[in-house]
Design an enzyme around this catalytic site. Structure first.
Site, PDB file in Angstrom:
ATOM      1  N   SER A  72       0.841  -1.197   0.000  1.00  0.00           N
ATOM      2  CA  SER A  72       0.000   0.000   0.000  1.00  0.00           C
ATOM      3  C   SER A  72       0.871   1.239   0.000  1.00  0.00           C
ATOM      4  O   SER A  72       1.969   1.242   0.578  1.00  0.00           O
ATOM      5  CB  SER A  72      -0.858  -0.027   1.272  1.00  0.00           C
TER       6      SER A  72
ATOM      7  N   TYR B 182      -1.677  -0.697  10.946  1.00  0.00           N
ATOM      8  CA  TYR B 182      -1.998  -1.332   9.657  1.00  0.00           C
ATOM      9  C   TYR B 182      -0.839  -1.134   8.673  1.00  0.00           C
ATOM     10  O   TYR B 182      -0.349  -2.087   8.054  1.00  0.00           O
ATOM     11  CB  TYR B 182      -3.301  -0.744   9.072  1.00  0.00           C
TER      12      TYR B 182
ATOM     13  N   LYS C  16       2.126  -3.779   6.714  1.00  0.00           N
ATOM     14  CA  LYS C  16       2.543  -3.835   5.300  1.00  0.00           C
ATOM     15  C   LYS C  16       4.061  -3.648   5.187  1.00  0.00           C
ATOM     16  O   LYS C  16       4.727  -4.350   4.414  1.00  0.00           O
ATOM     17  CB  LYS C  16       1.823  -2.749   4.486  1.00  0.00           C
TER      18      LYS C  16
END
Ligand code: NAD
Ligand code: WQD
Length: 337
Positions: free
Chosen positions: A124, A148, A152
């Site tokens: 992302s 979050y 990643k």
């Protein structure tokens, strides 16, 4: 190619499964349906006339994941499965690290055990963090600012270490910018549970009458109209990026990082305006304070994906809004309609 798609019942996964089936690949979807419905895959079947095999399984169930690899000969894996709500990750970091990082480790162990070493991973743009440098280029340092995003970043690190340790791995880290829109049929699309966190699904629910108005988070950013700028990308263009990466890897060992974005930014007000045009009615909005953690401007330099994969976006913001609207208006309650 026989492709295992983790998280294939979800938003981006279901659109990619459709493209894979249309391109003639054999597809097996692994999903625990934590944030999706098997109805998406039923509709992919209806649209393509081809069926993906569905295995309802949690990546945290390592023995079952390994059994799946033992009983199937996959050529490659596209790994979408993960939790993705930034705010929720701040409140429940352990659940996010467990699900995203441990789930990925389980998947990698089984891939390694069974000699499947070709992987496309959903990263992302969030890994770039709060940088004010735009456009974002792949070589920029990573600095995710929430749990979050850090899952990643950590998974990117794990995959980079894996590629360095064993050159037989072929790994694509795809850094998506802001995926929106839906398949042009309006039969599959994003089906958020609860109040949408992201702009487009929220705008769509206002336009369809499920919510009163859009709250525009901040109108005092240093941008041309004071609202935040993002790089929105049509989910079908994004799906095509996965197929391009999957074509590239068989002839390229190692770990590759590609931004998947349009290279152009649109402001919140421009999105609201474009969506109103697509829906044929203005979308009511009100200015509200900035959302904590947001940056003013984010957009990709997508030139590496063009140079290496021959991939670039083909769909405009108007088309993103038209397709998103068609999905929303035909399925006002998502797959529960
Ligand atoms: P989604 O929630 O619609 O899809 C994720 C899928 O993974 C869901 O079907 C869910 O049920 C499944 N899943 C989650 N944990 C699982 C587990 N432990 N085992 C098996 N299945 C599991 O989300 P999406 O928007 O399609 O995103 C797909 C991927 O792309 C995610 O990894 C996400 O972090 C990443 N991503 C999304 C965006 C975005 O804005 N949508 C942007 C950048 C990156
Ligand atoms: C876009 C713009 C908001 C909602 C997030 C994740 C990122 C990635 C994509 C997964 C911003 C504004 C929003 C609203 C608003 N996901 N906004 N009113 O924040 O760029 O990225 O989704 O990897 O990790 O952080 O996307 O759609 O939430 O916001 O004004 O009700 O819309 O402030 O400027 P974001 P978004």
């Amino acid at each position: 190619m026989k492709v295992l798609v983790t998280g294939g019942a979800g938003y981006i996964g279901s659109h990619t499964v459709l493209c894979l089936l249309e391109a003639g690949h054999e597809v097996i979807v692994l999903d625990n349906l934590a944030n999706s419905s098997a109805e998406s895959l039923r509709r992919v079947h209806e649209l393509t006339g081809k069926k993906a095999q569905f295995v309802e399984l949690d990546l945290l169930d390592a023995p079952s994941v390994d059994e799946l690899f033992a009983s199937s000969e996959f050529d490659s894996v596209i790994h979408f499965a993960g939790l993705k709500a930034v705010g929720e990750s701040v409140v429940e970091p352990l659940r996010y690290y467990q699900n995203n990082v441990v789930g990925t480790l389980n998947l990698l162990a089984s891939m390694n055990n069974h000699g499947v070493r070709t992987l496309v991973f959903s990263s992302s743009a969030t890994v770039y963090g709060a940088t004010e440098e735009v456009p974002m280029v792949e070589k920029m340092p990573l600095d995710a600012t929430n749990p979050y995003g850090r899952t990643k970043e950590q998974i990117e690190d794990i995959l980079s270490d894996l590629g360095a340790a064993d050159p037989s791995w072929r790994i694509a880290l795809l850094r998506y910018f802001n995926p929106v829109g839906a398949h042009e049929s309006g039969r599959i699309g994003e089906d958020p549970t609860g109040v949408p966190n992201n702009l487009l699904p929220f705008v769509a629910q206002v336009a369809v009458g499920r919510r009163e108005k859009v709250m525009v988070f901040g109108n005092d950013y240093p941008t041309h109209d004071g609202t935040g700028i993002r790089d929105y990308i049509h989910v079908m263009d994004l799906a095509a990026g996965h197929l391009a990466a999957l074509d590239y890897l068989p002839s390229h060992q190692g770990v590759y990082r590609w931004n998947l974005g349009s290279g152009k930014g649109s402001s919140v007000l421009e999105v609201i305006q474009a969506f109103g045009e697509a829906a044929g009615k203005p979308v009511p909005f009100e200015f509200a304070p900035r959302r904590p953690g947001d940056t003013a401007v984010s957009y990709a330099d997508p030139s590496a994906a063009l140079a290496d994969l021959g991939w670039s976006v083909h769909r405009s913001l108007s088309q993103m809004c038209e397709d998103h609207w068609r999905w929303q208006v035909n399925n006002p309650s998502g797959y529960g309609s």
